[in-house]
Design a protein around this motif. Structure first.
Motif, PDB file in Angstrom:
ATOM      1  N   UNK A  15     -29.130 -17.617  -1.926  1.00 58.64           N
ATOM      2  CA  UNK A  15     -29.859 -16.900  -2.267  1.00 58.64           C
ATOM      3  C   UNK A  15     -31.273 -16.944  -1.295  1.00 58.64           C
ATOM      4  N   UNK A  16     -31.591 -18.163  -1.212  1.00 61.47           N
ATOM      5  CA  UNK A  16     -32.791 -18.565  -0.366  1.00 61.47           C
ATOM      6  C   UNK A  16     -32.565 -18.271   0.890  1.00 61.47           C
ATOM      7  N   UNK A  17     -31.477 -18.451   1.310  1.00 59.32           N
ATOM      8  CA  UNK A  17     -30.997 -17.782   2.847  1.00 59.32           C
ATOM      9  C   UNK A  17     -31.364 -16.587   3.095  1.00 59.32           C
ATOM     10  N   UNK A  18     -30.574 -15.854   2.243  1.00 57.04           N
ATOM     11  CA  UNK A  18     -30.529 -14.350   2.175  1.00 57.04           C
ATOM     12  C   UNK A  18     -32.098 -13.794   2.163  1.00 57.04           C
ATOM     13  N   UNK A  19     -32.935 -14.341   1.606  1.00 58.74           N
ATOM     14  CA  UNK A  19     -34.417 -13.969   1.350  1.00 58.74           C
ATOM     15  C   UNK A  19     -35.195 -14.177   2.662  1.00 58.74           C
ATOM     16  N   UNK A  20     -35.013 -15.443   3.295  1.00 58.83           N
ATOM     17  CA  UNK A  20     -35.412 -15.767   4.670  1.00 58.83           C
ATOM     18  C   UNK A  20     -34.778 -14.906   5.483  1.00 58.83           C
ATOM     19  N   UNK A  21     -33.569 -14.590   5.623  1.00 57.89           N
ATOM     20  CA  UNK A  21     -33.091 -13.828   6.863  1.00 57.89           C
ATOM     21  C   UNK A  21     -33.525 -12.452   6.784  1.00 57.89           C
TER      22      UNK A  21
ATOM     23  N   UNK B 103     -16.895 -23.077   3.079  1.00 55.36           N
ATOM     24  CA  UNK B 103     -16.402 -21.814   3.728  1.00 55.36           C
ATOM     25  C   UNK B 103     -17.606 -20.821   3.460  1.00 55.36           C
ATOM     26  N   UNK B 104     -17.880 -20.504   2.396  1.00 56.76           N
ATOM     27  CA  UNK B 104     -19.164 -19.721   1.945  1.00 56.76           C
ATOM     28  C   UNK B 104     -20.220 -20.062   2.973  1.00 56.76           C
ATOM     29  N   UNK B 105     -20.809 -21.196   2.976  1.00 51.56           N
ATOM     30  CA  UNK B 105     -22.173 -21.412   3.762  1.00 51.56           C
ATOM     31  C   UNK B 105     -21.680 -21.362   5.460  1.00 51.56           C
ATOM     32  N   UNK B 106     -20.664 -21.566   5.583  1.00 50.57           N
ATOM     33  CA  UNK B 106     -20.424 -21.417   7.022  1.00 50.57           C
ATOM     34  C   UNK B 106     -20.412 -20.003   7.758  1.00 50.57           C
ATOM     35  N   UNK B 107     -19.382 -19.135   6.658  1.00 45.56           N
ATOM     36  CA  UNK B 107     -19.508 -17.812   7.112  1.00 45.56           C
ATOM     37  C   UNK B 107     -20.624 -16.992   7.045  1.00 45.56           C
ATOM     38  N   UNK B 108     -21.621 -17.480   6.130  1.00 46.48           N
ATOM     39  CA  UNK B 108     -23.057 -17.032   5.992  1.00 46.48           C
ATOM     40  C   UNK B 108     -23.793 -17.017   7.442  1.00 46.48           C
ATOM     41  N   UNK B 109     -23.740 -18.255   8.023  1.00 46.23           N
ATOM     42  CA  UNK B 109     -24.166 -18.433   9.342  1.00 46.23           C
ATOM     43  C   UNK B 109     -23.753 -17.738  10.539  1.00 46.23           C
ATOM     44  N   UNK B 110     -22.233 -17.641  10.471  1.00 41.74           N
ATOM     45  CA  UNK B 110     -21.592 -17.006  11.308  1.00 41.74           C
ATOM     46  C   UNK B 110     -21.648 -15.644  11.296  1.00 41.74           C
ATOM     47  N   UNK B 111     -21.676 -14.961  10.310  1.00 42.72           N
ATOM     48  CA  UNK B 111     -21.777 -13.399  10.132  1.00 42.72           C
ATOM     49  C   UNK B 111     -23.085 -12.978  10.161  1.00 42.72           C
ATOM     50  N   UNK B 112     -24.064 -13.621   9.896  1.00 38.71           N
ATOM     51  CA  UNK B 112     -25.273 -13.363  10.198  1.00 38.71           C
ATOM     52  C   UNK B 112     -25.671 -13.223  11.753  1.00 38.71           C
ATOM     53  N   UNK B 113     -25.176 -14.393  12.468  1.00 42.78           N
ATOM     54  CA  UNK B 113     -25.540 -14.670  13.916  1.00 42.78           C
ATOM     55  C   UNK B 113     -25.016 -13.278  14.529  1.00 42.78           C
ATOM     56  N   UNK B 114     -23.694 -12.805  14.194  1.00 40.38           N
ATOM     57  CA  UNK B 114     -23.085 -11.670  14.843  1.00 40.38           C
ATOM     58  C   UNK B 114     -24.034 -10.529  14.553  1.00 40.38           C
TER      59      UNK B 114
END
Length: 318
Positions: free
Chosen positions: A154-160, A209-220
């Motif tokens: 949730x915090x990552x989503x807000x920061x993003x 997996x969830x945390x990995x995909x979070x970074x991968x997808x946002x970067x794309x």
């Protein structure tokens, strides 16, 4: 080196694909996959790992050959619940080990633990079975770990959202950030669906997996937004759909190559893991392959399309 431009001011592209024109197809695909995930949740059994539900883990060492299925059935008869067994080897000592785990609300009493050990020693006298470790896992520790990961997401989503809002403010950064998070939520839901459909446990691998995909997808997705921002400067009079179609087309080859490279790497790891019998890692590698593919899809076909739809609705109201 600057990009060549045609007479209209747009960068030369052999063929601009009409992503916006097929956004209804993308919507149908996304909704269908989400519907399958929801159905799978109700129809299939959700395997929640012991660290989240609580239970007992017994670790035995033995020698020679052992009937894993026989041990599993025998222990299930004693405790009256489903048991999971895993045969391995202690790297430091070289001993053969079998780990027995099962969920339980109140743990395993010393008497019942002794009963299981005595039964195994009596049934397999030549194997030299010996209990070397036993642990009761409290479900509260698993819930605490899950909640911490959830807070991190949730915090990552807000920061993003804040980051994208500032970085892409010239193209409506706040709405772009929200659309990126919506697309990310789709990826995470479908990764969860892959765990359910494949029969994997919801365990620490799931959170990894969830945390990995979070970074991968946002970067794309940020790469796509970068293209849109650059093309807006090159083509200030271009229509929104034209701008997004061009940007997605320019990023398509890069996304495909990146996805193929990462997925191929994880596929090799998956094959090696499966061949060598380390099946516990499959619940990390297989969903990660699925999630990486979804991340590329949502970055090209979901987040930009949602952003276009939002801006068109906003323009209609104005």
């Amino acid at each position: 080196m600057s990009e060549n431009k045609n007479q209209t001011g747009s960068p030369n592209v052999k063929k601009v694909r009409d992503f916006c024109g097929t956004r209804k197809v993308f919507l149908i695909i996304s909704l269908s996959l989400i519907a399958v995930t929801i159905l799978a949740t109700f129809i299939l059994k959700i395997n929640v790992a012991i660290e989240f539900k609580g239970g007992t883990i017994l670790n035995y060492k033995y020698s020679g050959e052992i009937d894993e299925n026989g041990i599993k059935s025998s222990i299930e008869e004693i405790i009256g619940t489903t048991v999971k067994t895993n045969v391995g080897q202690n790297i430091s000592t070289g001993d053969s080990n079998i780990t027995v785990s099962f969920t339980s609300a109140n743990g395993l009493t010393a008497e019942r633990q002794a009963e299981i050990t005595d039964m195994l020693q009596e049934k397999y006298p030549e194997s030299g079975i010996e209990l070397i470790d036993s642990n009761d896992v409290a479900p509260s520790s698993g819930r605490e770990f899950f909640l911490k990961c959830l807070v991190a997401v949730i915090l990552s989503a807000v920061v993003l959202i804040i980051y994208i809002a500032f970085r892409f403010k010239k193209i409506g950064g706040l709405s772009a950030g929200v659309c990126a998070i919506i697309a990310l939520c789709q990826d995470l839901v479908l990764v969860y669906g892959s765990f359910i459909i494949c029969g994997f446990e919801i365990n620490s691998n799931f959170m990894a997996v969830i945390l990995t995909i979070l970074g991968y997808s946002i970067n794309n997705t940020i790469v796509i937004y970068d293209r849109i921002r650059e093309n807006r400067q090159i083509m200030p009079k271009a229509k929104l759909q034209e701008l997004v179609n061009l940007s997605c087309t320019q990023s398509l080859t890069r996304s495909i190559r990146t996805t193929i490279t990462t997925v191929a790497t994880m596929l090799i790891v998956t094959i090696v893991v499966a061949v060598n019998g380390y099946t516990s890692l499959l619940s990390f590698t297989v969903p990660l392959i699925f999630g990486m593919t979804l991340g590329a899809y949502s970055s090209l076909c979901v987040a930009p399309m949602l952003w276009v739809w939002h801006n068109e609705r906003k323009a209609e109201k104005d």
